[in-house]
Design a protein around this motif. Structure first.
Motif, PDB file in Angstrom:
ATOM      1  N   GLY A   1      -4.776  -3.624  -8.699  1.00 57.69           N
ATOM      2  CA  GLY A   1      -3.820  -2.393  -8.323  1.00 57.69           C
ATOM      3  C   GLY A   1      -4.158  -1.219  -7.510  1.00 57.69           C
ATOM      4  N   ASP A   2      -5.148  -1.141  -7.224  1.00 60.20           N
ATOM      5  CA  ASP A   2      -5.619  -0.167  -6.106  1.00 60.20           C
ATOM      6  C   ASP A   2      -5.743  -0.417  -4.773  1.00 60.20           C
TER       7      ASP A   2
ATOM      8  N   THR B   1       1.379  -1.053 -14.277  1.00 57.60           N
ATOM      9  CA  THR B   1       0.891   0.984 -14.099  1.00 57.60           C
ATOM     10  C   THR B   1       0.789   1.452 -12.366  1.00 57.60           C
ATOM     11  N   ALA B   2       0.254   0.613 -11.785  1.00 56.10           N
ATOM     12  CA  ALA B   2       0.167   0.520 -10.136  1.00 56.10           C
ATOM     13  C   ALA B   2       1.208   0.323  -9.419  1.00 56.10           C
TER      14      ALA B   2
ATOM     15  N   GLN C   1      -8.143  -3.581 -11.720  1.00 56.71           N
ATOM     16  CA  GLN C   1      -8.228  -2.280 -11.803  1.00 56.71           C
ATOM     17  C   GLN C   1      -7.673  -2.303  -9.606  1.00 56.71           C
TER      18      GLN C   1
ATOM     19  N   ARG D   1      -1.908  -3.282 -15.777  1.00 54.91           N
ATOM     20  CA  ARG D   1      -2.524  -2.949 -14.808  1.00 54.91           C
ATOM     21  C   ARG D   1      -1.770  -2.826 -13.416  1.00 54.91           C
TER      22      ARG D   1
ATOM     23  N   ALA E   1       3.114   3.896  -7.819  1.00 53.07           N
ATOM     24  CA  ALA E   1       3.005   3.928  -6.040  1.00 53.07           C
ATOM     25  C   ALA E   1       4.330   3.763  -5.345  1.00 53.07           C
TER      26      ALA E   1
ATOM     27  N   SER F   1       3.913   5.779 -15.295  1.00 55.70           N
ATOM     28  CA  SER F   1       2.472   5.467 -14.957  1.00 55.70           C
ATOM     29  C   SER F   1       1.523   6.123 -16.137  1.00 55.70           C
TER      30      SER F   1
ATOM     31  N   GLN G   1      -1.716  -1.303  -3.771  1.00 56.40           N
ATOM     32  CA  GLN G   1      -1.289   0.162  -4.219  1.00 56.40           C
ATOM     33  C   GLN G   1      -0.511   0.160  -2.735  1.00 56.40           C
TER      34      GLN G   1
ATOM     35  N   PRO H   1      -3.901   7.047 -12.171  1.00 61.65           N
ATOM     36  CA  PRO H   1      -5.298   6.425 -11.989  1.00 61.65           C
ATOM     37  C   PRO H   1      -6.772   6.758 -12.218  1.00 61.65           C
TER      38      PRO H   1
END
Length: 263
Positions: free
Chosen positions: A100-101, A183-184, A97, A180, A188, A195, A104, A52
């Protein structure tokens, strides 16, 4: 300039005071853990946080590289053009983002519970949400492309260049939304190495393209502008391969769980 700097500091100070007020009102105490516990927590947190951190810092690396090479191949005006484009792109990047965040913690929860079918469904919703945001941002900014430079106080000539180059950065937003979320999902589910690959592949590819494309006589300055979209396309290709590997393992794990449940 000094006033703008003080505005930023004051804004952050007000936010800090609001956070302190919340902690005091909720009576959330503070106690320092033992050093041994603290270092073990740091080790775990930093291992996951590299991804992140890269997602947040990657656009700044891109800006540094683009400003440097634009200055080399043209001058200050094209740097101003990219500045306007970078501000617009940052809005879309942060929204993606955020998806994704935001997802997570839920993915991590389902992963820790071995609830893989629900986790996979959650990821599907994430992909759809991020893609919708990417398409929406593309539509809004594309329709407003002739006014973006003016909004940021650019000259008429600079605004014309912003209008011309902005679509190159918008057209890859859907691909970027895919990257994105992938990746998250990786960090996670405790697959930190993959990642890292997805996060840092983009700035590395941008640097490589910036070193190569502008030196092609037929491209020159255009090669600088094409570097970011092409790097994001390459990163999407890597993310696609990573997701293919994820799904192969995920299907195998779900089938194993179903067999165990039937027994």
């Amino acid at each position: 300039m000094a006033g703008a700097a003080w505005d930023t500091i004051i804004g952050q100070a007000v936010t800090m005071l609001a956070a302190i007020f919340y902690l005091v009102k909720k009576r959330i105490g503070f106690s320092a853990p033992q050093a041994k516990t603290l270092f073990s927590l740091f080790e775990f947190v930093l291992k996951v946080a590299v991804a992140p951190l890269g997602l947040t810092f990657s656009p700044q690396i891109t800006t540094i590289l683009m400003n440097r090479f634009l200055m080399i191949y043209d001058g200050e005006q094209v740097v101003a053009v990219y500045g306007c484009i970078a501000y617009v792109a940052a809005i879309a990047y942060l929204l993606l983002q955020g998806v994704g965040d935001g997802s997570q913690p839920l993915i991590s929860r389902f992963f820790s519970e071995d609830n893989l079918p629900t986790m996979k469904q959650m990821r599907k919703y994430d992909y759809l949400t991020a893609a919708t945001i990417g398409i929406g941002c593309f539509a809004v900014f594309f329709l407003a492309q002739n006014h973006v430079g003016i909004l940021f106080g650019a000259s008429v000539e600079t605004n014309g260049s912003v209008s011309f180059y902005l679509p190159f950065f918008l057209i890859v937003l859907v691909l970027l939304s895919y990257v994105r979320i992938t990746t998250a999902f990786r960090y996670a589910t405790e697959k930190s190495i993959l990642s890292y690959l997805l996060v840092y592949a983009e700035p590395v590819c941008i640097l490589l393209f910036l070193l190569v494309l502008p030196n092609i006589p037929a491209l020159g300055l255009q090669g600088v502008w094409f570097s970011v979209p092409l790097a994001q396309c390459v990163t999407w290709g890597i993310a696609f391969l990573v997701k293919h590997r994820i799904d192969h393992n995920l299907i195998h794990d779900i089938a194993k769980m179903e067999r165990s449940a039937s027994v």
